[in-house]
Each structure stands twice: as structure tokens, then as C-alpha cells.
Design a protein around this motif. Structure first.
Motif, PDB file in Angstrom:
ATOM      1  N   ALA A  19       0.968  -1.065  -0.111  1.00 43.43           N
ATOM      2  CA  ALA A  19      -0.064   0.016  -0.050  1.00 43.43           C
ATOM      3  C   ALA A  19       0.895   1.238   0.018  1.00 43.43           C
ATOM      4  O   ALA A  19       0.483   2.326  -0.596  1.00 43.43           O
ATOM      5  CB  ALA A  19      -0.937  -0.066   1.414  1.00 43.43           C
ATOM      6  N   LEU A  20       2.173   1.174   0.597  1.00 45.41           N
ATOM      7  CA  LEU A  20       2.953   2.434   0.764  1.00 45.41           C
ATOM      8  C   LEU A  20       3.506   2.545  -0.478  1.00 45.41           C
ATOM      9  O   LEU A  20       3.556   3.814  -0.886  1.00 45.41           O
ATOM     10  CB  LEU A  20       3.884   2.327   1.769  1.00 45.41           C
ATOM     11  N   LEU A  21       3.933   1.594  -1.339  1.00 45.94           N
ATOM     12  CA  LEU A  21       4.458   1.704  -2.408  1.00 45.94           C
ATOM     13  C   LEU A  21       3.551   2.156  -3.589  1.00 45.94           C
ATOM     14  O   LEU A  21       3.796   3.076  -4.405  1.00 45.94           O
ATOM     15  CB  LEU A  21       5.102   0.418  -2.852  1.00 45.94           C
ATOM     16  N   LEU A  22       2.112   1.812  -3.388  1.00 44.32           N
ATOM     17  CA  LEU A  22       1.250   2.507  -4.422  1.00 44.32           C
ATOM     18  C   LEU A  22       1.177   3.846  -3.951  1.00 44.32           C
ATOM     19  O   LEU A  22       0.906   4.642  -5.020  1.00 44.32           O
ATOM     20  CB  LEU A  22       0.212   1.514  -4.010  1.00 44.32           C
ATOM     21  N   ALA A  23       0.997   4.144  -3.024  1.00 37.70           N
ATOM     22  CA  ALA A  23       0.786   5.690  -2.390  1.00 37.70           C
ATOM     23  C   ALA A  23       1.950   6.524  -3.098  1.00 37.70           C
ATOM     24  O   ALA A  23       1.804   7.607  -3.317  1.00 37.70           O
ATOM     25  CB  ALA A  23       0.918   5.652  -0.854  1.00 37.70           C
ATOM     26  N   LEU A  24       3.255   6.215  -3.142  1.00 36.62           N
ATOM     27  CA  LEU A  24       4.393   6.947  -3.552  1.00 36.62           C
ATOM     28  C   LEU A  24       4.025   7.132  -4.925  1.00 36.62           C
ATOM     29  O   LEU A  24       4.339   8.450  -5.593  1.00 36.62           O
ATOM     30  CB  LEU A  24       5.800   6.097  -3.436  1.00 36.62           C
ATOM     31  N   ALA A  25       3.558   6.130  -5.954  1.00 35.03           N
ATOM     32  CA  ALA A  25       3.554   6.404  -6.966  1.00 35.03           C
ATOM     33  C   ALA A  25       2.312   7.286  -7.511  1.00 35.03           C
ATOM     34  O   ALA A  25       2.519   8.075  -8.583  1.00 35.03           O
ATOM     35  CB  ALA A  25       3.039   4.831  -7.745  1.00 35.03           C
ATOM     36  N   THR A  26       1.398   7.671  -6.682  1.00 32.67           N
ATOM     37  CA  THR A  26       0.299   8.666  -7.002  1.00 32.67           C
ATOM     38  C   THR A  26       0.755  10.055  -6.788  1.00 32.67           C
ATOM     39  O   THR A  26       0.236  10.947  -7.423  1.00 32.67           O
ATOM     40  CB  THR A  26      -0.826   8.408  -5.856  1.00 32.67           C
ATOM     41  N   ARG A  27       1.973  10.255  -6.115  1.00 37.81           N
ATOM     42  CA  ARG A  27       2.552  11.794  -5.873  1.00 37.81           C
ATOM     43  C   ARG A  27       1.681  12.397  -5.009  1.00 37.81           C
ATOM     44  O   ARG A  27       1.815  13.567  -5.271  1.00 37.81           O
ATOM     45  CB  ARG A  27       2.962  12.303  -7.114  1.00 37.81           C
ATOM     46  N   ASP A  28       0.725  11.991  -4.515  1.00 35.55           N
ATOM     47  CA  ASP A  28      -0.491  12.713  -3.675  1.00 35.55           C
ATOM     48  C   ASP A  28      -0.194  12.678  -2.344  1.00 35.55           C
ATOM     49  O   ASP A  28      -0.300  11.588  -1.893  1.00 35.55           O
ATOM     50  CB  ASP A  28      -1.560  12.089  -4.140  1.00 35.55           C
ATOM     51  N   PRO A  29       0.277  13.842  -1.622  1.00 36.55           N
ATOM     52  CA  PRO A  29       0.919  13.794  -0.206  1.00 36.55           C
ATOM     53  C   PRO A  29      -0.326  13.380   0.714  1.00 36.55           C
ATOM     54  O   PRO A  29       0.021  12.701   1.886  1.00 36.55           O
ATOM     55  CB  PRO A  29       1.283  15.219   0.070  1.00 36.55           C
ATOM     56  N   VAL A  30      -1.529  13.573   0.467  1.00 37.88           N
ATOM     57  CA  VAL A  30      -2.765  13.238   1.198  1.00 37.88           C
ATOM     58  C   VAL A  30      -2.637  11.660   1.394  1.00 37.88           C
ATOM     59  O   VAL A  30      -2.975  11.038   2.441  1.00 37.88           O
ATOM     60  CB  VAL A  30      -3.923  13.702   0.835  1.00 37.88           C
ATOM     61  N   ILE A  31      -2.507  11.223   0.067  1.00 35.98           N
ATOM     62  CA  ILE A  31      -2.544   9.424   0.020  1.00 35.98           C
ATOM     63  C   ILE A  31      -1.318   9.140   0.856  1.00 35.98           C
ATOM     64  O   ILE A  31      -1.414   7.966   1.575  1.00 35.98           O
ATOM     65  CB  ILE A  31      -2.538   9.034  -1.311  1.00 35.98           C
ATOM     66  N   LEU A  32      -0.132   9.507   0.513  1.00 30.98           N
ATOM     67  CA  LEU A  32       1.071   9.219   1.202  1.00 30.98           C
ATOM     68  C   LEU A  32       0.586   9.330   2.950  1.00 30.98           C
ATOM     69  O   LEU A  32       0.898   8.279   3.692  1.00 30.98           O
ATOM     70  CB  LEU A  32       2.407   9.864   0.859  1.00 30.98           C
ATOM     71  N   ALA A  33       0.355  10.057   3.230  1.00 32.70           N
ATOM     72  CA  ALA A  33      -0.131  10.692   4.699  1.00 32.70           C
ATOM     73  C   ALA A  33      -0.912   9.497   5.305  1.00 32.70           C
ATOM     74  O   ALA A  33      -0.772   8.860   6.456  1.00 32.70           O
ATOM     75  CB  ALA A  33      -0.582  11.796   4.824  1.00 32.70           C
ATOM     76  N   GLY A  34      -1.752   9.215   4.379  1.00 37.40           N
ATOM     77  CA  GLY A  34      -2.642   7.798   5.222  1.00 37.40           C
ATOM     78  C   GLY A  34      -2.032   6.558   5.118  1.00 37.40           C
ATOM     79  O   GLY A  34      -2.538   5.585   5.710  1.00 37.40           O
ATOM     80  N   ALA A  35      -0.806   6.218   4.276  1.00 37.70           N
ATOM     81  CA  ALA A  35      -0.440   5.120   4.215  1.00 37.70           C
ATOM     82  C   ALA A  35       1.038   5.188   5.153  1.00 37.70           C
ATOM     83  O   ALA A  35       1.506   3.866   5.431  1.00 37.70           O
ATOM     84  CB  ALA A  35       0.260   4.954   2.808  1.00 37.70           C
TER      85      ALA A  35
END
Ligand code: ATP
Length: 308
Positions: free
Chosen positions: A212-228
Motif C-alpha cells: 500500500a505504501l509503494l502504491l501511495a508513493l506512485a500517486t505523488r499525492d501527499p494526502v494519500i501518502l499521509a494515510g499510508a
């Protein structure tokens, strides 16, 4: 006509701190180490290690005014001494250099500053002594020195497995902005792992994957990364240092997308939306904390910045 380049008289290597975007910890192995699945990111808080020609062996450490100079050993126990001895023994070379370490990475803060210095010393002395150590050998020597030392060589963003020493670069196309709040007193990494063992008697033999964390990085979206973002050691660090919970809350109230204990702590990290937001969060945290730093990642691992 070509002539062989002379070995340098002085080499400076810059090396970054790490943060763990995800840190999953298993039950201790038979050798006492904990199995880890972690996603490291190298961030722009850097130490510099300079190695210069000298007939003997000396080591000096310079710290900024917010780091306690007594927290860093200079009497042969420094991890830089161990790195130098290991590299010299590997090549049957003599241990002769004047090494100085200029620290900016918090000490005993969960950002792997000592490991970073060891990695930088390997690279600087390899160049100073003209040893031409292969990348594979450097990574192997690094792993002998400590679980996070190989990552300090590689930098960027990487998946760490084993006890953290097996590193594999991962895709991380964005720049992420962090506010970093070091603590006056450090936390001992072994003490945090001991508390983790007490608090987590049912830890798995092998931690899960960090998908999930690796997918979050690929989105480039800090809100998504924050959640992961996730750190299995955070409950143990907060148990030893309950005051950090207030700091994490204050950072989030100040506009950070997420507050997180860095590795084994006690440094706290705050992910911000962008550079401007990071400066705003830092400004608010500075009203209550003396040292508040803004940085970003990923950045390069140990690299030569001066070769003279
Ligand atoms: P990690 O995140 O890898 O567990 P850390 O960031 O919590 O490490 P370090 O800054 O690496 O902690 O320091 C851990 C201990 O190592 C310190 O308490 C210090 O006594 C010792 N040490 C030895 N060499 C160094 C060095 N070059 N820089 C900082 N600490 C060093």
C-alpha cells in the motif's frame, strides 16, 4: 598521452539521514535481530565526512549548537572508526587518515546518523586510499557495520528487508516535504526494540509486505501518502516518551498532513502538503520547540562533494 590521476589529498562525502515511510517489525530472529519490512527515504538533512591524508589516524567531530557534543563518541568507539578499520582490513591497507565529521543529523534520533557517517567514511576512505572497492563489497562491508548502513550508500527511496540491510530501490517520482523536530534527549534503539517485544508478544515471524505504501508513493499525492505512513515502533517509542504524543498532535493541529515518530524515535516527522505548507507548520512548531527543521526527499545516498 594519458597519465594516471593522482590519488586525492582530501575527499568530502555528503550523506543523508533516513526516514522510514513504513516500518513493519517481526518477532526477534534466533540471531537476536528483528526481521523488518521497511520503506526508507533519504532526506536532505546531511552529515559531511572529510578524509584527508595523514601519517596516523585521527577523528574529529563538529556539531551544530543544538546537538550535544558529548553524545557523539570520539575515542575509538565512533562507528567511523569501525568503518575505517573494516575497510583497511578488507584490503590489507594501513589505517592512516585525518577524518572529520560535520554533523547535522540528530544524534540517537531514529534518523540513522551514525550509520550515515559509516557509509560516508567507507566511500571517502575508498577514494582517499585509491582502493577501488566494488559496489558489492562496499554494500557487504556496510551491512557488517549496521543494518541501515547499506541504505545510506544507496539513498533515494528503497525497500529494506532482512534486518533492514537488504535494499532495493523503489519508484518514488515525487518530492515530499517534511518538518523534522529533534528531541533534546535521544532514545536508545535497542531499548525501543525491547519495549516493542514487550508490547507485541504476537509479532509475526515475517512482517507483511509494504504494497500500500509503494502504491501511495506512485500517486505523488501527499494526502494519500499521509494515510499510508506507518511505524510499528511508534507505540514503543511513545510508551518510553509519552510527551511525543503531544508533539505529534500539535504538528497535525498546525497543518501537517500527518505526524509520525521517525524509526525508533524520538525525532518526530511531519509530512506537509508542499514546501510552503512545511514552512508554515515549522513556523508554528517553532513557537514551542527550539529546533525545527524543514527538508525534503528523496535525495541521493553517500556521494563525493569535494575531491582535491
Ligand atoms: P538508528 O536510527 O540507526 O537506530 P539513531 O539515529 O537513533 O540510529 P545514531 O545517531 O546513529 O542513532 O546514534 C546512535 C548511537 O551511536 C549514539 O548514541 C552514539 O553514541 C553512537 N555513535 C557512534 N558513532 C556515531 C556517529 N558518527 N554519529 C552519531 N552517533 C554515533
Amino acid at each position: 598521452m594519458t597519465s594516471a590521476a593522482l590519488p586525492p589529498s582530501s575527499v568530502t562525502v555528503r550523506v543523508p539521514a533516513k526516514v522510514n515511510l513504513e516500518l513493519l517489525v517481526g518477532a526477534p530472529r534466533e540471531d537476536g535481530f528483528h526481521p523488518l519490512v521497511t520503506v526508507y527515504q533519504a532526506v536532505g538533512l546531511c552529515d559531511d565526512v572529510t578524509a584527508s591524508r595523514s601519517p596516523g589516524w585521527t577523528l574529529g567531530v563538529t556539531v551544530p549548537d543544538w546537538i550535544d557534543p558529548d553524545a557523539v563518541p570520539v575515542t575509538g568507539d565512533n562507528i567511523v572508526d569501525r568503518a575505517a578499520r573494516l575497510l583497511a582490513e578488507h584490503h590489507g591497507a594501513e589505517l592512516h587518515a585525518a577524518v572529520s565529521v560535520t554533523k547535522s543529523i540528530p544524534v540517537a534520533g531514529g534518523m540513522a546518523g551514525g550509520s550515515a557517517d559509516a557509509a560516508a567514511a567507507l566511500v571517502a576512505l575508498d577514494r582517499l586510499w585509491d582502493l577501488d572497492t566494488s559496489d558489492d563489497d562496499l554494500l557487504r562491508l556496510a551491512a557488517e557495520l549496521g543494518s541501515v548502513v547499506p541504505f545510506a550508500l544507496v539513498g533515494g527511496t528503497a525497500l529494506g528487508t532482512g534486518r533492514g540491510e537488504l535494499v532495493e530501490p523503489v519508484r518514488d517520482p515525487a518530492t515530499w516535504w517534511w518538518v523534522v523536530v529533534p528531541s533534546d534527549a535521544g532514545l536508545s534503539t535497542p531499548a525501543v526494540y525491547r519495549r516493542f517485544d514487550e508490547l507485541t508478544p504476537d509479532a509475526p515471524a515475517e512482517p507483511e509486505e509494504a504494497r500500500a505504501l509503494l502504491l501511495a508513493l506512485a500517486t505523488r499525492d501527499p494526502v494519500i501518502l499521509a494515510g499510508a505512513l506507518h511505524n510499528d515502533l511508534e507505540p514503543a517509542a511513545l510508551d518510553l516518551r509519552p510527551d511525543l504524543a503531544d508533539l505529534l498532535e500539535l504538528g497535525e493541529q498546525s497543518g501537517a498532513l500527518r505526524g509520525l515518530v521517525s524509526g525508533s524515535g524520538p525525532t518526530c516527522l511531519f509530512l506537509a502538503e508542499d514546501a510552503d505548507a512545511a514552512r508554515e507548520v515549522a513556523g508554528r512548531l517553532s513557537e514551542e520547540h527550539d529546533v525545527v527543521l524543514v527538508t525534503n526527499g528523496p535525495v541521493a545516498g553517500a556521494h563525493v562533494v569535494t575531491y582535491a
